[in-house]
Design an enzyme around this catalytic site. Structure first.
Site, PDB file in Angstrom:
ATOM      1  N   GLY A  34      34.122  36.051  68.685  1.00 38.21           N
ATOM      2  CA  GLY A  34      33.436  36.729  69.790  1.00 38.21           C
ATOM      3  C   GLY A  34      33.660  35.945  71.068  1.00 38.21           C
ATOM      4  N   LEU A  35      33.240  36.534  72.164  1.00 35.52           N
ATOM      5  CA  LEU A  35      33.408  35.906  73.469  1.00 35.52           C
ATOM      6  C   LEU A  35      32.651  34.585  73.556  1.00 35.52           C
ATOM      7  CD1 LEU A  35      32.809  39.112  75.649  1.00 35.52           C
ATOM      8  CD2 LEU A  35      34.998  37.900  75.395  1.00 35.52           C
ATOM      9  N   SER A  36      33.018  33.761  74.519  1.00 43.22           N
ATOM     10  CA  SER A  36      32.262  32.547  74.788  1.00 43.22           C
ATOM     11  C   SER A  36      30.825  32.948  75.159  1.00 43.22           C
ATOM     12  CB  SER A  36      32.914  31.801  75.954  1.00 43.22           C
ATOM     13  OG  SER A  36      32.150  30.675  76.290  1.00 43.22           O
ATOM     14  N   GLY A  37      29.851  32.303  74.573  1.00 41.14           N
ATOM     15  CA  GLY A  37      28.460  32.636  74.872  1.00 41.14           C
ATOM     16  C   GLY A  37      27.931  33.831  74.093  1.00 41.14           C
ATOM     17  N   SER A  38      28.762  34.387  73.201  1.00 45.28           N
ATOM     18  CA  SER A  38      28.297  35.566  72.451  1.00 45.28           C
ATOM     19  C   SER A  38      27.238  35.160  71.415  1.00 45.28           C
ATOM     20  CB  SER A  38      29.475  36.267  71.761  1.00 45.28           C
ATOM     21  OG  SER A  38      30.142  35.381  70.890  1.00 45.28           O
ATOM     22  N   GLY A  39      27.288  33.897  70.969  1.00 45.81           N
ATOM     23  CA  GLY A  39      26.289  33.449  69.991  1.00 45.81           C
ATOM     24  C   GLY A  39      26.873  32.951  68.682  1.00 45.81           C
ATOM     25  N   LYS A  40      28.170  32.733  68.645  1.00 48.30           N
ATOM     26  CA  LYS A  40      28.831  32.311  67.393  1.00 48.30           C
ATOM     27  C   LYS A  40      28.212  31.021  66.841  1.00 48.30           C
ATOM     28  CE  LYS A  40      32.827  31.990  69.458  1.00 48.30           C
ATOM     29  NZ  LYS A  40      32.405  32.418  70.804  1.00 48.30           N
ATOM     30  N   SER A  41      28.189  29.982  67.688  1.00 49.15           N
ATOM     31  CA  SER A  41      27.674  28.678  67.250  1.00 49.15           C
ATOM     32  C   SER A  41      26.213  28.765  66.853  1.00 49.15           C
ATOM     33  CB  SER A  41      27.746  27.676  68.402  1.00 49.15           C
ATOM     34  OG  SER A  41      28.925  27.001  68.355  1.00 49.15           O
ATOM     35  N   SER A 108      38.603  32.726  68.777  1.00 53.60           N
ATOM     36  CA  SER A 108      39.734  33.362  68.076  1.00 53.60           C
ATOM     37  C   SER A 108      40.005  34.764  68.613  1.00 53.60           C
ATOM     38  CB  SER A 108      39.517  33.377  66.559  1.00 53.60           C
ATOM     39  OG  SER A 108      38.206  33.728  66.170  1.00 53.60           O
TER      40      SER A 108
HETATM   41  P1  ADP Z   1      29.338  30.777  71.463  1.00 54.49           P
HETATM   42  O1  ADP Z   1      29.352  29.801  70.313  1.00 54.49           O
HETATM   43  O2  ADP Z   1      29.697  32.168  71.042  1.00 54.49           O
HETATM   44  O3  ADP Z   1      30.120  30.323  72.655  1.00 54.49           O
HETATM   45  P2  ADP Z   1      26.635  29.895  71.835  1.00 54.49           P
HETATM   46  O4  ADP Z   1      26.020  30.057  70.493  1.00 54.49           O
HETATM   47  O5  ADP Z   1      27.096  28.524  72.249  1.00 54.49           O
HETATM   48  O6  ADP Z   1      27.841  30.938  71.954  1.00 54.49           O
HETATM   49  O7  ADP Z   1      25.663  30.410  72.971  1.00 54.49           O
HETATM   50  C1  ADP Z   1      24.949  31.616  72.852  1.00 54.49           C
HETATM   51  C2  ADP Z   1      23.726  31.555  73.764  1.00 54.49           C
HETATM   52  O8  ADP Z   1      23.049  32.807  73.720  1.00 54.49           O
HETATM   53  C3  ADP Z   1      22.745  30.492  73.321  1.00 54.49           C
HETATM   54  O9  ADP Z   1      22.197  29.880  74.460  1.00 54.49           O
HETATM   55  C4  ADP Z   1      21.688  31.325  72.563  1.00 54.49           C
HETATM   56  O10 ADP Z   1      20.427  30.717  72.572  1.00 54.49           O
HETATM   57  C5  ADP Z   1      21.673  32.619  73.364  1.00 54.49           C
HETATM   58  N1  ADP Z   1      21.205  33.806  72.630  1.00 54.49           N
HETATM   59  C6  ADP Z   1      20.239  34.651  73.041  1.00 54.49           C
HETATM   60  N2  ADP Z   1      20.030  35.641  72.154  1.00 54.49           N
HETATM   61  C7  ADP Z   1      20.883  35.410  71.122  1.00 54.49           C
HETATM   62  C8  ADP Z   1      21.118  36.079  69.891  1.00 54.49           C
HETATM   63  N3  ADP Z   1      20.451  37.167  69.520  1.00 54.49           N
HETATM   64  N4  ADP Z   1      22.086  35.559  69.081  1.00 54.49           N
HETATM   65  C9  ADP Z   1      22.766  34.463  69.446  1.00 54.49           C
HETATM   66  N5  ADP Z   1      22.598  33.783  70.598  1.00 54.49           N
HETATM   67  C10 ADP Z   1      21.629  34.243  71.437  1.00 54.49           C
END
Ligand code: ADP
Length: 206
Positions: A34-41, A108
């Site tokens: 997924g996109l950066s900031g999508s919530g993967k980590s 990815s």
């Molecule tokens: P990625 O790994 O995809 O770059 P991160 O997990 O680092 O994304 O960041 C996702 C951000 O979105 C975090 O700050 C997280 O707390 C926030 N967030 C808000 N709602 C959700 C949700 N439902 N699922 C995942 N992340 C969420």
């Protein structure tokens, strides 16, 4: 491409099935994309915690951490991104062979790269998890301030802005993080594993 010759794959005496039996689980990689900031980590961490609490053997491969070590020689050009993901796919495959429920959290962005990893892993042991968060939502979260920098032109080849993200066409799991909480998304993944027999010993026809 393998440039070495005379290399033979050795079968080990402890099989993957033996490890599944011992660990009371069936290994697979949960490939978060997924996109950066999508919530993967965030979601991968929450899933790993739940699995750990269930007594499962897990390992999380996380984007930034791998870039500090194994892939520190790689940048963000299309060629380097392909190599980045190829290496991670190989590492994930080893972890799966070791009987571990493996989680990987990497953007990815290219479909072909993800499909190559799927093709390189036993059927049923590659579970694609599409963290389906709209770009606008990722950008408003901007947990690492990267979108701001990318919009200002300070980051080249930024996925979603100046580099393409190709969404999965048939992911095993699709998470709508703009509609469901981290907890709910993590539960969705664990329920999938439960329903498909991964949380018990040898049961899948692999
Ligand atoms: P990625 O790994 O995809 O770059 P991160 O997990 O680092 O994304 O960041 C996702 C951000 O979105 C975090 O700050 C997280 O707390 C926030 N967030 C808000 N709602 C959700 C949700 N439902 N699922 C995942 N992340 C969420």
């Amino acid at each position: 491409m393998n440039s070495a010759t005379n290399i033979v794959w050795h079968d080990t005496s402890v099989s993957q099935q033996d490890r599944h039996q011992l660990n009371n689980q069936t290994s697979a990689v949960l490939w978060f994309t997924g996109l950066s900031g999508s919530g993967k980590s965030t979601i991968a961490n929450a899933v790993e915690k739940k699995l750990f609490e269930l007594g499962k053997h897990t390992y999380l491969l996380d984007g930034d951490n791998v870039r500090h070590g194994l892939n520190q020689d790689l940048g963000f050009s299309d060629t380097d991104r392909v190599e980045n993901i190829r290496r991670i796919g190989e590492v994930a495959k080893l972890f799966v062979d070791a009987g571990t429920l493996t989680l990987s959290a990497f953007i990815s962005p290219f479909r072909q790269d993800r499909d190559s990893i799927r093709a390189n892993i036993e059927h049923g042991q590659f579970i694609e998890v599409f963290v389906d968060t709209p770009l606008a939502v990722c950008e408003s979260r901007d947990p690492k301030g990267l979108y701001k920098k990318a919009r200002a032109g300070a980051i080249a080849d930024f996925t979603g802005i100046t580099s393409e993200y190709e969404a999965p066409l048939h992911p095993e799991i699709q998470l709508q993080t703009d509609q469901f909480s981290v907890e709910q998304c993590a539960d969705q993944v664990v329920t999938y594993l439960e329903n498909h027999g991964y949380l018990k010993g040898p049961s899948l026809a692999l």
